[in-house]
Design a protein around this motif. Structure first.
Motif, PDB file in Angstrom:
ATOM      1  N   LEU A 119       0.832  -1.198   0.000  1.00  0.00           N
ATOM      2  CA  LEU A 119       0.000   0.000   0.000  1.00  0.00           C
ATOM      3  C   LEU A 119       0.870   1.252   0.000  1.00  0.00           C
ATOM      4  N   ASN A 120       0.600   2.148  -0.933  1.00  0.00           N
ATOM      5  CA  ASN A 120       1.335   3.412  -1.036  1.00  0.00           C
ATOM      6  C   ASN A 120       0.814   4.427  -0.021  1.00  0.00           C
ATOM      7  N   GLN A 121       1.585   5.498   0.185  1.00  0.00           N
ATOM      8  CA  GLN A 121       1.147   6.566   1.083  1.00  0.00           C
ATOM      9  C   GLN A 121      -0.127   7.225   0.552  1.00  0.00           C
ATOM     10  N   HIS A 122      -0.801   7.984   1.423  1.00  0.00           N
ATOM     11  CA  HIS A 122      -2.082   8.642   1.156  1.00  0.00           C
ATOM     12  C   HIS A 122      -3.240   7.658   1.111  1.00  0.00           C
ATOM     13  N   LEU A 123      -2.973   6.418   1.515  1.00  0.00           N
ATOM     14  CA  LEU A 123      -4.016   5.403   1.630  1.00  0.00           C
ATOM     15  C   LEU A 123      -3.904   4.755   3.008  1.00  0.00           C
ATOM     16  N   PHE A 124      -5.045   4.578   3.671  1.00  0.00           N
ATOM     17  CA  PHE A 124      -5.086   3.852   4.939  1.00  0.00           C
ATOM     18  C   PHE A 124      -5.503   2.408   4.692  1.00  0.00           C
ATOM     19  N   LYS A 125      -4.826   1.461   5.345  1.00  0.00           N
ATOM     20  CA  LYS A 125      -5.396   0.118   5.499  1.00  0.00           C
ATOM     21  C   LYS A 125      -6.189   0.161   6.789  1.00  0.00           C
TER      22      LYS A 125
END
Length: 426
Positions: A84-90
């Motif tokens: 998962l890249n930054q600017h995304l929450f898991k």
């Protein structure tokens, strides 16, 4: 509602930000790197990362991803193991919170979040602000699962309908290509391909076309030159006359959805008044949309078309509806896009001369009618599915509002749905 409780979104799960990948990490091997473009479906996988990172950056099938910057969105990941890249929450559900239920709660909250986003060019939600967003949820995890079950069932129906619509659109494109290159023979069948029956075809600037067809410049099948519309200042109140916006012409044809109020007493509007069945073409837009066409359909009040559109008058040898099909074909679209000019790709233009000079192939009127009938039959099926999709989305929106607030309890609803299904089966 006594067993329901008010909770902040922050308390419903753990929101783990993605890793800040850069070009030094990119590779053709390893697990895919998932950015906003991949979760919204606007782009396929671009880069991978072959190394090892903490487990918090890894996503797997079914994980919830919340895009909190740029585009606010919530998805259930279905693309297998990835980074998962930054600017995304898991989003990992808290204890006592069903994951599918949390997905629907977050999805319902996105619209409200959008009203409170920060930044002019890059909208975002701060992690701390999730504490300020409160929702009412059932404390019973079993009830959460039942609510999710109902909404998941609707999501499945929506996805299946969307897939059918995409399939019908692809079928339509293929059918139109065949109809406008091979046509219909006297027996009502598609002509065999030129490679199988070369005696049925002749060469033209557009390639092989049926021998019975004519070809030439579009102007041959028009009565006079295309006429530009008129664009006065929009009125601030209802005057009884409306004006089309440029967005009324789409790749699929005319849609009376972007209308403006015409000013009162402006005589310039008279020359731009439309009649049901008029053929319109956009003369300025992005390169992808310039030259899109549509047959105007009466909207119930007098209406005019703007200066950025042209009205085409078909000759007696054809019709507005058939010329719409011809101008929507890939061969003609390529001519339009290749001829459009402008200093900015966001606004290119075509002239009357470009339109009348387009190279087209036209069958005799009887064959045009048969081709139109085939096209309309597929259009009717497509419209039916589009309407069904709107109904399903409206039902889901209503149920989300009812079920996620406790206004309608899920157990009686499930019982009612099961009884209805049993009666239908009987």
């Amino acid at each position: 509602m006594s067993e329901w409780q008010q909770r902040s979104l922050a308390s419903l799960g753990n929101y783990e930000n993605g890793f800040a990948f850069n070009e030094l990490h990119w590779s053709e091997h390893g697990l895919p790197i998932i950015r906003i473009a991949q979760i919204t479906g606007s782009q396929g996988i671009v880069d991978c990362f072959p190394g090892v990172l903490p487990e918090s950056y890894r996503i797997d099938e079914g994980d919830l991803i919340f895009s909190w910057s740029g585009t606010l969105a919530v998805v259930r990941w279905s693309g297998g193991p990835a980074w998962l890249n930054q600017h995304l929450f898991k989003v990992v559900p808290a204890a006592g919170i069903d994951r599918s239920f949390l997905f629907h709660v977050l999805q319902a909250s996105v619209a409200e979040m959008g009203k409170r986003t920060h930044g002019s060019t890059m909208k975002h939600i701060k992690r701390g602000e999730l504490r300020e967003f409160s929702v009412e949820i059932p404390g019973n995890e079993c009830e959460q699962r039942k609510i999710a079950q109902v909404l998941d069932t609707l999501d499945t129906a929506i996805r299946e309908t969307e897939a059918l619509i995409d399939k019908l659109k692809a079928v339509k494109q293929g059918l139109l290509h065949n109809l406008l290159t091979r046509g219909i023979d006297p027996n009502g069948q598609l002509r065999p391909p030129q490679s199988e029956t070369p005696q049925l075809y002749k060469e033209s600037p557009l390639g092989w076309i049926p021998r019975e067809w004519s070809y030439g410049s579009l102007g041959t099948w028009l009565m006079g030159k295309p006429k530009n519309g008129y664009s006065p200042q929009e009125a601030g109140e209802w005057t009884g006359v409306q004006m089309l916006g440029l967005g009324c012409l789409t790749k699929e044809g005319f849609f009376g959805a972007q209308l403006k109020l015409a000013p009162a007493g402006d005589r310039g509007l008279e020359k731009a008044l439309l009649n049901d069945g008029d053929l319109l073409i956009s003369r300025a837009n992005t390169r992808d949309l310039v030259g899109v066409v549509g047959v105007y359909r009466d909207i119930g009040t007098p209406c005019t078309y703007p200066d950025l559109m042209m009205r085409l008058m078909p000759s007696e040898e054809t019709s507005a509806e058939f010329l719409q099909l011809v101008l929507q074909s890939s061969k003609v679209r390529r001519q339009i896009q290749g001829s459009a000019s402008g200093t900015s790709e966001s606004m290119v233009k075509i002239s009357s001369a470009i339109v009348t000079g387009l190279k087209v192939a036209i069958p005799k009127p009887d064959e045009q009618s048969v081709i139109l009938c085939r096209s309309k039959a597929l259009d009717a099926q497509l419209q039916s599915e589009l309407q069904e999709l709107e109904v399903l989305r409206a039902i889901k929106a209503g149920l989300m509002d009812d079920l996620l607030t406790g206004r309608v309890r899920v157990t009686p609803l499930l019982k009612s749905l099961q009884q209805t299904a049993a009666q239908t089966g009987a």
